[in-house]
Scaffold this motif. Structure first.
Motif, PDB file in Angstrom:
ATOM      1  N   SER A 173       0.812  -1.216   0.000  1.00 35.91           N
ATOM      2  CA  SER A 173       0.000   0.000   0.000  1.00 35.91           C
ATOM      3  C   SER A 173       0.851   1.275   0.000  1.00 35.91           C
ATOM      4  O   SER A 173       0.336   2.366   0.184  1.00 35.91           O
ATOM      5  CB  SER A 173      -0.954  -0.016   1.203  1.00 35.91           C
ATOM      6  OG  SER A 173      -0.250  -0.201   2.406  1.00 35.91           O
TER       7      SER A 173
ATOM      8  N   GLN B  61      -6.225  -5.232  -4.559  1.00 38.55           N
ATOM      9  CA  GLN B  61      -6.994  -4.593  -3.508  1.00 38.55           C
ATOM     10  C   GLN B  61      -7.173  -5.545  -2.328  1.00 38.55           C
ATOM     11  O   GLN B  61      -6.821  -6.730  -2.418  1.00 38.55           O
ATOM     12  CB  GLN B  61      -8.328  -4.058  -4.029  1.00 38.55           C
ATOM     13  CG  GLN B  61      -8.240  -2.577  -4.428  1.00 38.55           C
ATOM     14  CD  GLN B  61      -7.672  -1.698  -3.313  1.00 38.55           C
ATOM     15  OE1 GLN B  61      -7.432  -2.121  -2.197  1.00 38.55           O
ATOM     16  NE2 GLN B  61      -7.425  -0.452  -3.655  1.00 38.55           N
TER      17      GLN B  61
ATOM     18  N   SER C 299     -10.998   1.281  -5.898  1.00 42.59           N
ATOM     19  CA  SER C 299     -11.670   2.059  -4.866  1.00 42.59           C
ATOM     20  C   SER C 299     -13.154   1.677  -4.796  1.00 42.59           C
ATOM     21  O   SER C 299     -13.727   1.556  -3.707  1.00 42.59           O
ATOM     22  CB  SER C 299     -11.494   3.548  -5.169  1.00 42.59           C
ATOM     23  OG  SER C 299     -12.106   4.317  -4.172  1.00 42.59           O
TER      24      SER C 299
ATOM     25  N   LEU D  58     -13.643  -1.333  -2.766  1.00 39.95           N
ATOM     26  CA  LEU D  58     -13.576  -1.051  -1.327  1.00 39.95           C
ATOM     27  C   LEU D  58     -14.875  -0.412  -0.834  1.00 39.95           C
ATOM     28  O   LEU D  58     -15.314  -0.676   0.281  1.00 39.95           O
ATOM     29  CB  LEU D  58     -12.386  -0.140  -1.020  1.00 39.95           C
ATOM     30  CG  LEU D  58     -11.019  -0.742  -1.320  1.00 39.95           C
ATOM     31  CD1 LEU D  58      -9.920   0.228  -0.928  1.00 39.95           C
ATOM     32  CD2 LEU D  58     -10.837  -2.072  -0.586  1.00 39.95           C
TER      33      LEU D  58
ATOM     34  N   ILE E 215     -11.845  -1.449   4.700  1.00 39.04           N
ATOM     35  CA  ILE E 215     -11.063  -1.187   3.486  1.00 39.04           C
ATOM     36  C   ILE E 215      -9.674  -1.825   3.459  1.00 39.04           C
ATOM     37  O   ILE E 215      -8.955  -1.662   2.495  1.00 39.04           O
ATOM     38  CB  ILE E 215     -10.916   0.323   3.256  1.00 39.04           C
ATOM     39  CG1 ILE E 215     -10.174   0.959   4.439  1.00 39.04           C
ATOM     40  CG2 ILE E 215     -12.286   0.973   3.068  1.00 39.04           C
ATOM     41  CD1 ILE E 215      -9.566   2.293   4.138  1.00 39.04           C
ATOM     42  N   THR E 216      -9.315  -2.509   4.526  1.00 39.46           N
ATOM     43  CA  THR E 216      -8.075  -3.270   4.438  1.00 39.46           C
ATOM     44  C   THR E 216      -8.126  -4.441   5.400  1.00 39.46           C
ATOM     45  O   THR E 216      -8.635  -4.317   6.521  1.00 39.46           O
ATOM     46  CB  THR E 216      -6.808  -2.429   4.688  1.00 39.46           C
ATOM     47  OG1 THR E 216      -5.662  -3.302   4.705  1.00 39.46           O
ATOM     48  CG2 THR E 216      -6.853  -1.697   6.014  1.00 39.46           C
TER      49      THR E 216
ATOM     50  N   LYS F  87      -4.681   4.007   0.127  1.00 38.46           N
ATOM     51  CA  LYS F  87      -6.082   4.039   0.540  1.00 38.46           C
ATOM     52  C   LYS F  87      -6.405   5.152   1.513  1.00 38.46           C
ATOM     53  O   LYS F  87      -7.374   5.075   2.268  1.00 38.46           O
ATOM     54  CB  LYS F  87      -6.447   2.671   1.131  1.00 38.46           C
ATOM     55  CG  LYS F  87      -6.631   1.640   0.027  1.00 38.46           C
ATOM     56  CD  LYS F  87      -7.048   0.306   0.527  1.00 38.46           C
ATOM     57  CE  LYS F  87      -5.868  -0.429   1.093  1.00 38.46           C
ATOM     58  NZ  LYS F  87      -6.119  -1.865   1.267  1.00 38.46           N
TER      59      LYS F  87
ATOM     60  N   GLU G 151      -9.822   6.529   0.976  1.00 36.72           N
ATOM     61  CA  GLU G 151     -10.843   5.529   1.283  1.00 36.72           C
ATOM     62  C   GLU G 151     -11.062   5.382   2.793  1.00 36.72           C
ATOM     63  O   GLU G 151     -12.060   4.793   3.227  1.00 36.72           O
ATOM     64  CB  GLU G 151     -10.475   4.178   0.672  1.00 36.72           C
ATOM     65  CG  GLU G 151     -10.721   4.068  -0.827  1.00 36.72           C
ATOM     66  CD  GLU G 151      -9.637   4.724  -1.679  1.00 36.72           C
ATOM     67  OE1 GLU G 151      -8.641   5.237  -1.103  1.00 36.72           O
ATOM     68  OE2 GLU G 151      -9.780   4.723  -2.913  1.00 36.72           O
TER      69      GLU G 151
END
Lengths: 485, 485
Positions: B83, B347, B407, B410, B420-421, B430, B433
């Motif tokens: 990331s 992702q 995105s 997510l 989102i992770t 991110k 996000e």
């Protein structure tokens, strides 16, 4: 609860009663006495009043009122905490969460449940048992303690050896911040979450960062089978070594508990005697669980280890009823000390498992030096000791002596590379002992974090950290360094 | 490394070279290019220089120098992060920890090991395997990634379903704080620790709170037995349902991985083809481990579930060699996309397991709308998705389109109550996000925590959080509120 019509001219009480209703506030001295301490009974302080909100919104309103009017406040669950985290040191407004006790939802497919903070720990397991599920963290007080309190203290329990403590079972929180804002902190899986681990930070923060108003917990499927072993050892050293050997053999028992001679004397004199021999130095209570097919093999390995370590007698529970009796006997352990001593102080330290024989010997020495009996009844599998210092508060000076002996036990834990609490928290009891394991700078980093959430320090002030001491100086030095560099 | 005698007049480089030695600093443009990104290759920035300290003390000296001279800096391990956490956005001094790669100690009795941050993940398991132990977190990059980097990112891996991510295996840290102070943060058991959970806070903080220089990890005894199943499904919906059914049955597999049709096409074209059929919509790779006696029963249950969900073919690994080939095939999964697409974007989202069929359908829709293929290869058991967006960076606008599609995936995860992770972190990828799952106030609480540790924000600035946006306003409002109340 209060009679209809408030009998006070205190404007704060009148205003707080407007939020929760006149029947949901206590403010008269005789009513307040029940709230002057929690399970740590050595310090007692009266609150200003106790309010019983019924919703997150009411909690937020109360907090906003306290914040705007500079009133110290704190949250309280069942009051079973053992380190004084819910004691109103500063004449706090106590926000009791016992009316917020709903089970909001159960989602079996994703293995989680949402509860209000006043929901009693054991009720969760009871509510889902018929579907084959349970909630793992099982403090000995689980029949009474609330999940909100468990989150505040990051409570443990006998079965946390295999399944982890409360923080390992919390998936999301709704929190009223010290300024009255309502925030949601949640994660939705077993993996990492983005950003800093706020869920971990809040869990175990002992009510100093916010008030939890909704909790999403992980629930587990019941193990297919469980089996329990009771082993009696003539020598405590053999019992300690058996603990190490069992873990080294690769078995992770669901629970691995130990009691010493004094503890056995206590539990046998209390509500659920089992008939343990009174001339042994140690007993182990060992439980394994999992897939049926694997249980017998593990039990056999455990029996082998015990024999190798000169066990006097070892037996496998013959029925669920027998297993239940053994656990009831163990779980009343702390309270049972009341049967053999007028007062007792529970301590709670953690050590590397391999240091068990050395530490038990040193605790014995502390007992001899102080002239007070110290009994040990604890989670041996994860090195979480509970020395119980027996004393008589009526004898002048004996309370202080007990506190000193307790502190000395924690110093021993810190000395061998352990720490000062395993599951009971710091509260007011162990504030000064924080210095055994943290430097001024490390304590300062933590009080600075508190300031981020709780800048006015109206929420549960005076808990968890030692008196500032050199911290104030260190802070000044750091600020200077920031300016000059 | 640099030739003898520095060829620069930059005083900072000269001074930093005095700390680490002239051979342990890179500062020439061609040498720096290798450090302009990490596993997230879409943004590239050159560092000011790269230093290679050999000890905690050298790290502390470097940090003190940077702090005193207002030089931005960051720590880097193997640079396998996905990331962008190690990308020098601000022309940082990169502190590479690859020379600090010692295995300091192994304590089998208490099940822990101490390593330096540059120690490679897989080497730990390799070092203790002959004694029957291993280190659980197993990111796919484990042959290269360092444990220091794993701590920064709170790395996961296929076997984290049963055993938990990095944070569940860290028992203590030595950290160089952003002002150069060296602090120890440690716990010594599985239970609670006193004070706030600093260990949890540091773990996964993506290098923004301090630089880890020593790590105490938990090591585990090898399971007595393991067995692996491969199952091919004509319909992805059946595969998804099988995942839910396996977990619902009460089995906690050590790993439960899924690949879709595009992913299978990729891995079969890459280094370790297994011969998977190419016309199926999904395969599951399922591993169980534990006591030998329990394994067969679990495998039978899994086979039953697969059959009930219309599996086309299901097989149990016939040998350790076959099991190894299946895993090699899976673990090269991301890189394998190179065989079928010039570029790809990984992702990393998390969803409640029960939403798997719905979310896979919506990702499919995103793929159709964007005109880009999206492959899915992921940790299905814990709902940790890895959509891989395939694109060609040479086609103008396609990189942006891929980022948008990633995105959007997510956003879908956030919409169904996920996040989102799961294990790759936020980094620079991110940051925006983060707003899908956090309010301004919640982001502000986190940047305020960063300020406690990293008040000058010289350490890894610009990572993990979105651009201030409304946060600055919110902060001003909160400060006003504090003053006026």
């Amino acid at each position: 609860m209060a009679k209809k019509g408030l009998q006070t001219s205190d404007k704060d009480i009148i205003n707080l009663a407007k939020i929760v209703g006149e029947k949901a506030i206590l403010y008269k001295q005789p009513d307040l006495v029940a709230y002057d301490c929690d399970g740590f009974t050595i310090h007692k302080h009266l609150p200003k009043c106790v309010v019983f909100p019924n919703s997150t919104e009411e909690v937020a309103e109360i907090v906003k009122y306290c914040d705007a009017n500079q009133l110290p406040f704190l949250a309280r669950g069942a009051g079973t905490g053992l380190s004084g985290g819910a004691i109103p040191l500063n004449g706090e407004v106590i926000i009791s969460l016992v009316k917020m006790k709903r089970l909001i939802s159960v989602d079996l497919e994703n293995r989680r449940a949402v509860v209000e903070p006043g929901f009693v720990n054991l009720k969760l397991t009871n509510s889902i048992a018929n579907k084959g599920y349970y909630y793992a963290p099982d403090p000995s007080s689980q029949y009474a303690c609330t999940i909100g309190g468990n989150v505040a203290e990051n409570a443990g329990g006998a079965h946390c050896l295999k399944y982890g403590v409360t923080t390992n079972h919390i998936l999301g929180l709704e929190v009223v911040m010290p300024n009255g804002e309502i925030v949601e902190i949640s994660t939705n899986g077993v993996a990492d979450t983005p950003g800093y681990d706020l869920l971990g930070l809040l869990t175990g923060s002992e009510g100093t960062l916010g008030i939890v108003t909704k909790i999403t917990v992980r629930i587990l499927k019941n193990p297919e089978a469980k089996q329990t072993v009771l082993a009696y050892f003539d020598k405590v050293a053999d019992g300690s070594q058996a603990v190490s050997d069992i873990i080294s053999s690769g078995i992770v028992p669901a629970a691995l508990e130990m009691m010493d001679k004094t503890a056995i004397e206590g539990v046998e004199a209390a509500a659920f005697p089992v008939g343990h021999p009174k001339d042994i130095e140690a007993l182990l209570l060992i439980e394994v669980d999992g897939i049926s097919a694997g249980i017998e093999e593990q039990i056999n390995q455990i029996l082998e280890v015990c024999k190798k370590r000169n066990v006097r007698e070892v037996k496998v529970a013959g029925s669920e009823e027998e297993r239940g009796r053994w656990w009831a006997n163990r779980k009343t352990g702390f309270g049972a000390m009341g049967a053999i001593s007028p007062d007792y102080l529970v301590q709670d330290g953690v050590i590397p498992r391999s240091k068990l024989p050395e530490v038990l010997a040193r605790i014995n020495q502390i007992s001899e030096e102080s002239g007070l009996r110290i009994s040990n009844i604890f989670h041996a599998g994860d090195g979480n000791l509970h020395p119980l210092v027996l004393f008589d508060a009526r004898i002048p000076g004996e309370t202080e002596k007990a506190l000193e002996a307790g502190s000395a036990c924690l110093q021993v834990c810190a000395d061998v590379g352990g720490t000062i609490t395993g599951e009971h928290g710091v509260g007011i009891e162990k504030r000064e002992e924080m210095r055994f394991v943290f430097t001024d700078r490390e304590i300062l980093a933590q009080t600075d974090i508190r300031e981020v959430f709780n800048p006015k320090n109206l929420l549960n002030a005076g808990k968890l950290f030692p008196s500032p001491g050199r911290c104030a100086e260190v802070k000044k030095e750091l600020k200077e360094a920031l300016k000059t560099s």
